[in-house]
Write a protein that holds these residues in place. Structure first.
Motif, PDB file in Angstrom:
ATOM      1  N   GLU A 110       0.833  -1.203   0.000  1.00  0.00           N
ATOM      2  CA  GLU A 110       0.000   0.000   0.000  1.00  0.00           C
ATOM      3  C   GLU A 110       0.867   1.251   0.000  1.00  0.00           C
ATOM      4  O   GLU A 110       0.606   2.211  -0.727  1.00  0.00           O
ATOM      5  CB  GLU A 110      -0.916  -0.023   1.230  1.00  0.00           C
ATOM      6  CG  GLU A 110      -1.978  -1.109   1.166  1.00  0.00           C
ATOM      7  CD  GLU A 110      -2.807  -1.171   2.435  1.00  0.00           C
ATOM      8  OE1 GLU A 110      -2.474  -0.379   3.373  1.00  0.00           O
ATOM      9  OE2 GLU A 110      -3.731  -1.990   2.521  1.00  0.00           O
ATOM     10  N   VAL A 111       1.918   1.242   0.828  1.00  0.00           N
ATOM     11  CA  VAL A 111       2.807   2.408   0.887  1.00  0.00           C
ATOM     12  C   VAL A 111       3.492   2.616  -0.445  1.00  0.00           C
ATOM     13  O   VAL A 111       3.666   3.751  -0.916  1.00  0.00           O
ATOM     14  CB  VAL A 111       3.836   2.215   2.020  1.00  0.00           C
ATOM     15  CG1 VAL A 111       4.919   3.280   1.957  1.00  0.00           C
ATOM     16  CG2 VAL A 111       3.143   2.265   3.368  1.00  0.00           C
ATOM     17  N   LYS A 112       3.856   1.536  -1.108  1.00  0.00           N
ATOM     18  CA  LYS A 112       4.531   1.639  -2.401  1.00  0.00           C
ATOM     19  C   LYS A 112       3.618   2.269  -3.445  1.00  0.00           C
ATOM     20  O   LYS A 112       4.023   3.148  -4.215  1.00  0.00           O
ATOM     21  CB  LYS A 112       4.978   0.246  -2.841  1.00  0.00           C
ATOM     22  CG  LYS A 112       5.801   0.248  -4.112  1.00  0.00           C
ATOM     23  CD  LYS A 112       6.257  -1.158  -4.433  1.00  0.00           C
ATOM     24  CE  LYS A 112       7.089  -1.168  -5.706  1.00  0.00           C
ATOM     25  NZ  LYS A 112       7.524  -2.536  -6.056  1.00  0.00           N
ATOM     26  N   GLN A 113       2.343   1.817  -3.462  1.00  0.00           N
ATOM     27  CA  GLN A 113       1.398   2.395  -4.413  1.00  0.00           C
ATOM     28  C   GLN A 113       1.183   3.875  -4.131  1.00  0.00           C
ATOM     29  O   GLN A 113       1.145   4.702  -5.053  1.00  0.00           O
ATOM     30  CB  GLN A 113       0.061   1.641  -4.322  1.00  0.00           C
ATOM     31  CG  GLN A 113       0.136   0.230  -4.870  1.00  0.00           C
ATOM     32  CD  GLN A 113      -1.176  -0.521  -4.700  1.00  0.00           C
ATOM     33  OE1 GLN A 113      -2.176   0.041  -4.165  1.00  0.00           O
ATOM     34  NE2 GLN A 113      -1.207  -1.775  -5.160  1.00  0.00           N
TER      35      GLN A 113
ATOM     36  N   GLU B  24       4.164   5.825  -5.337  1.00  0.00           N
ATOM     37  CA  GLU B  24       4.220   5.934  -6.796  1.00  0.00           C
ATOM     38  C   GLU B  24       3.228   6.981  -7.294  1.00  0.00           C
ATOM     39  O   GLU B  24       3.552   7.794  -8.167  1.00  0.00           O
ATOM     40  CB  GLU B  24       3.924   4.570  -7.412  1.00  0.00           C
ATOM     41  CG  GLU B  24       5.064   3.566  -7.236  1.00  0.00           C
ATOM     42  CD  GLU B  24       4.710   2.207  -7.821  1.00  0.00           C
ATOM     43  OE1 GLU B  24       3.549   2.044  -8.253  1.00  0.00           O
ATOM     44  OE2 GLU B  24       5.610   1.316  -7.837  1.00  0.00           O
ATOM     45  N   GLU B  25       2.031   6.971  -6.730  1.00  0.00           N
ATOM     46  CA  GLU B  25       1.030   7.960  -7.148  1.00  0.00           C
ATOM     47  C   GLU B  25       1.486   9.368  -6.800  1.00  0.00           C
ATOM     48  O   GLU B  25       1.346  10.304  -7.596  1.00  0.00           O
ATOM     49  CB  GLU B  25      -0.302   7.651  -6.465  1.00  0.00           C
ATOM     50  CG  GLU B  25      -0.948   6.372  -6.975  1.00  0.00           C
ATOM     51  CD  GLU B  25      -2.220   6.035  -6.208  1.00  0.00           C
ATOM     52  OE1 GLU B  25      -2.521   6.792  -5.241  1.00  0.00           O
ATOM     53  OE2 GLU B  25      -2.864   5.046  -6.549  1.00  0.00           O
TER      54      GLU B  25
ATOM     55  N   VAL C 231       4.549  10.451  -6.477  1.00  0.00           N
ATOM     56  CA  VAL C 231       5.670  10.819  -7.349  1.00  0.00           C
ATOM     57  C   VAL C 231       5.159  11.224  -8.714  1.00  0.00           C
ATOM     58  O   VAL C 231       5.614  12.208  -9.312  1.00  0.00           O
ATOM     59  CB  VAL C 231       6.670   9.652  -7.442  1.00  0.00           C
ATOM     60  CG1 VAL C 231       7.686   9.904  -8.540  1.00  0.00           C
ATOM     61  CG2 VAL C 231       7.388   9.451  -6.105  1.00  0.00           C
ATOM     62  N   LYS C 232       4.182  10.460  -9.214  1.00  0.00           N
ATOM     63  CA  LYS C 232       3.638  10.797 -10.531  1.00  0.00           C
ATOM     64  C   LYS C 232       2.971  12.164 -10.504  1.00  0.00           C
ATOM     65  O   LYS C 232       3.137  12.974 -11.417  1.00  0.00           O
ATOM     66  CB  LYS C 232       2.638   9.737 -10.962  1.00  0.00           C
ATOM     67  CG  LYS C 232       3.296   8.427 -11.360  1.00  0.00           C
ATOM     68  CD  LYS C 232       2.229   7.406 -11.757  1.00  0.00           C
ATOM     69  CE  LYS C 232       2.865   6.076 -12.167  1.00  0.00           C
ATOM     70  NZ  LYS C 232       1.834   5.080 -12.552  1.00  0.00           N
ATOM     71  N   ALA C 233       2.222  12.439  -9.414  1.00  0.00           N
ATOM     72  CA  ALA C 233       1.536  13.728  -9.308  1.00  0.00           C
ATOM     73  C   ALA C 233       2.543  14.861  -9.245  1.00  0.00           C
ATOM     74  O   ALA C 233       2.391  15.899  -9.904  1.00  0.00           O
ATOM     75  CB  ALA C 233       0.640  13.734  -8.071  1.00  0.00           C
ATOM     76  N   ARG C 234       3.582  14.662  -8.477  1.00  0.00           N
ATOM     77  CA  ARG C 234       4.596  15.711  -8.368  1.00  0.00           C
ATOM     78  C   ARG C 234       5.305  15.922  -9.700  1.00  0.00           C
ATOM     79  O   ARG C 234       5.599  17.052 -10.097  1.00  0.00           O
ATOM     80  CB  ARG C 234       5.613  15.343  -7.286  1.00  0.00           C
ATOM     81  CG  ARG C 234       5.046  15.509  -5.885  1.00  0.00           C
ATOM     82  CD  ARG C 234       6.124  15.243  -4.858  1.00  0.00           C
ATOM     83  NE  ARG C 234       5.608  15.439  -3.495  1.00  0.00           N
ATOM     84  CZ  ARG C 234       6.324  15.284  -2.397  1.00  0.00           C
ATOM     85  NH1 ARG C 234       7.607  14.937  -2.498  1.00  0.00           N
ATOM     86  NH2 ARG C 234       5.775  15.476  -1.217  1.00  0.00           N
ATOM     87  N   ILE C 235       5.579  14.841 -10.405  1.00  0.00           N
ATOM     88  CA  ILE C 235       6.259  14.973 -11.699  1.00  0.00           C
ATOM     89  C   ILE C 235       5.388  15.746 -12.691  1.00  0.00           C
ATOM     90  O   ILE C 235       5.861  16.626 -13.419  1.00  0.00           O
ATOM     91  CB  ILE C 235       6.619  13.575 -12.243  1.00  0.00           C
ATOM     92  CG1 ILE C 235       7.751  12.954 -11.392  1.00  0.00           C
ATOM     93  CG2 ILE C 235       7.046  13.641 -13.705  1.00  0.00           C
ATOM     94  CD1 ILE C 235       8.004  11.492 -11.688  1.00  0.00           C
ATOM     95  N   SER C 236       4.105  15.432 -12.689  1.00  0.00           N
ATOM     96  CA  SER C 236       3.203  16.142 -13.613  1.00  0.00           C
ATOM     97  C   SER C 236       3.098  17.614 -13.237  1.00  0.00           C
ATOM     98  O   SER C 236       3.104  18.506 -14.093  1.00  0.00           O
ATOM     99  CB  SER C 236       1.827  15.476 -13.593  1.00  0.00           C
ATOM    100  OG  SER C 236       1.276  15.532 -12.275  1.00  0.00           O
ATOM    101  N   GLY C 237       3.053  17.911 -11.918  1.00  0.00           N
ATOM    102  CA  GLY C 237       2.993  19.302 -11.476  1.00  0.00           C
ATOM    103  C   GLY C 237       4.246  20.066 -11.860  1.00  0.00           C
ATOM    104  O   GLY C 237       4.190  21.213 -12.327  1.00  0.00           O
ATOM    105  N   VAL C 238       5.382  19.448 -11.683  1.00  0.00           N
ATOM    106  CA  VAL C 238       6.662  20.092 -12.018  1.00  0.00           C
ATOM    107  C   VAL C 238       6.741  20.332 -13.516  1.00  0.00           C
ATOM    108  O   VAL C 238       7.212  21.378 -13.982  1.00  0.00           O
ATOM    109  CB  VAL C 238       7.837  19.225 -11.513  1.00  0.00           C
ATOM    110  CG1 VAL C 238       9.161  19.733 -12.056  1.00  0.00           C
ATOM    111  CG2 VAL C 238       7.876  19.217  -9.982  1.00  0.00           C
ATOM    112  N   ALA C 239       6.241  19.381 -14.324  1.00  0.00           N
ATOM    113  CA  ALA C 239       6.296  19.538 -15.781  1.00  0.00           C
ATOM    114  C   ALA C 239       5.406  20.700 -16.223  1.00  0.00           C
ATOM    115  O   ALA C 239       5.806  21.508 -17.080  1.00  0.00           O
ATOM    116  CB  ALA C 239       5.860  18.232 -16.447  1.00  0.00           C
TER     117      ALA C 239
END
Length: 302
Positions: free
Chosen positions: A249-252, A255-256, A258-266
């Protein structure tokens, strides 16, 4: 020296000048004999005082005219012969006196030697007698000392034999007593060994019972420990399963996130880039307008 004087006196008799020399008085002599070392003599010849020399009367030179007669020659020869005989007699008298003195000296020397030999012999005999007496006294003293020493040795030997007998008797008594004590000690030790073996047997039986009880207790504890171990392993498996589920659960979630942060940074970067492009285009446009103004402006001096 004496031999030289005798030789000179003899040789003067055959000298050609004896008949011509004037008659001189002979000096008195003295011979002394003295013994300096054992077996050696010393002679001293003492001459008289020297008389003044008398010069012979000068011969009257005969004139060649006055010739001597045969009678005068014979008288002169006779006088010369008398003088020669007188000289020889005087020399022989002196020689005989010297020889008598030498004989007297030899006689005295022999007497002295004989006296010395006699005295020495008497002294040696006396010393030998004293030596013999001393030797006999020393031998007598040694004999008495040896006798005393032998008596002391005999007394010491008897004392040692008596002491040896006493020590031997004491040792035999001690050996007898020691043998009895040894037998008693052996009996006591055997009894103690028997008691010890009985005690060891009792202790061995008690230890066997204790070992059996301990073995039963250990088996029981081992069963309990095995059961407890299985329970603990089951609990550990449950905890591990729950931990794995939580980690998934912590891994999921990570990952979510990290993906959100990456999209925000982009999106943020794209906005920044768009804004920068707009600003750059605005600056370029302003610079081009300014350049156009300067191009269309008339010159200041026609």
């Amino acid at each position: 020296m004496l031999i030289g004087l005798v030789r000179e006196s003899v040789m003067q008799c055959f000298c050609h000048t004896c008949s011509r020399a004037p008659h001189l008085p002979v000096a008195p002599t003295e011979v002394r004999c003295q013994e300096k070392t054992r077996g050696g003599l010393r002679y001293e010849v003492i001459l008289g005082e020297a008389e003044p020399k008398v010069q012979p009367p000068k011969k009257q030179q005969l004139s060649p005219k006055n010739s001597m007669s045969v009678q005068d020659i014979e008288e002169k020869l006779k006088a010369a012969e008398e003088r020669r005989q007188l000289l020889e007699s005087n020399k022989m008298a002196a020689l005989s006196a010297k020889m008598s003195k030498i004989e007297e000296a030899n006689r005295k020397r022999d007497e002295y030697n004989n006296q010395f030999i006699t005295t020495t012999k008497e002294a040696l005999d006396q010393k030998m007698g004293q030596h013999v007496e001393k030797r006999e006294a020393i031998i007598t003293d040694l004999k008495s000392k040896m006798k005393d020493h032998i008596e002391n040795v005999e007394k010491t030997r008897l004392t040692l034999e008596q002491q040896t007998d006493e020590v031997r008797t004491a040792i035999e008594d001690k050996l007898k007593t020691a043998s009895q004590q040894r037998d008693d000690n052996i009996k006591k030790m055997l009894e103690r060994l028997k008691e010890h073996e009985e005690q060891v047997q009792k202790v061995r039986e008690q230890n066997t019972q204790r070992l059996q009880q301990l073995d039963a207790a250990i088996q029981e504890k081992l069963g309990q420990a095995r059961t407890r171990k299985e329970q603990i392993e089951q609990e550990q498996r449950e905890k591990l399963r729950n931990h794995l589920n939580k980690s998934m659960e912590v891994k999921q979630f990570v990952e979510e996130t990290v993906k959100a942060r990456i999209s925000g940074v982009a999106a943020f970067i794209e906005d920044k880039l768009a804004t920068a492009l707009l600003k750059r285009e605005e600056q370029i446009r302003r610079k081009s307008d300014i350049a156009k103004k300067y191009v269309n402006m008339p010159p200041p001096f026609p």
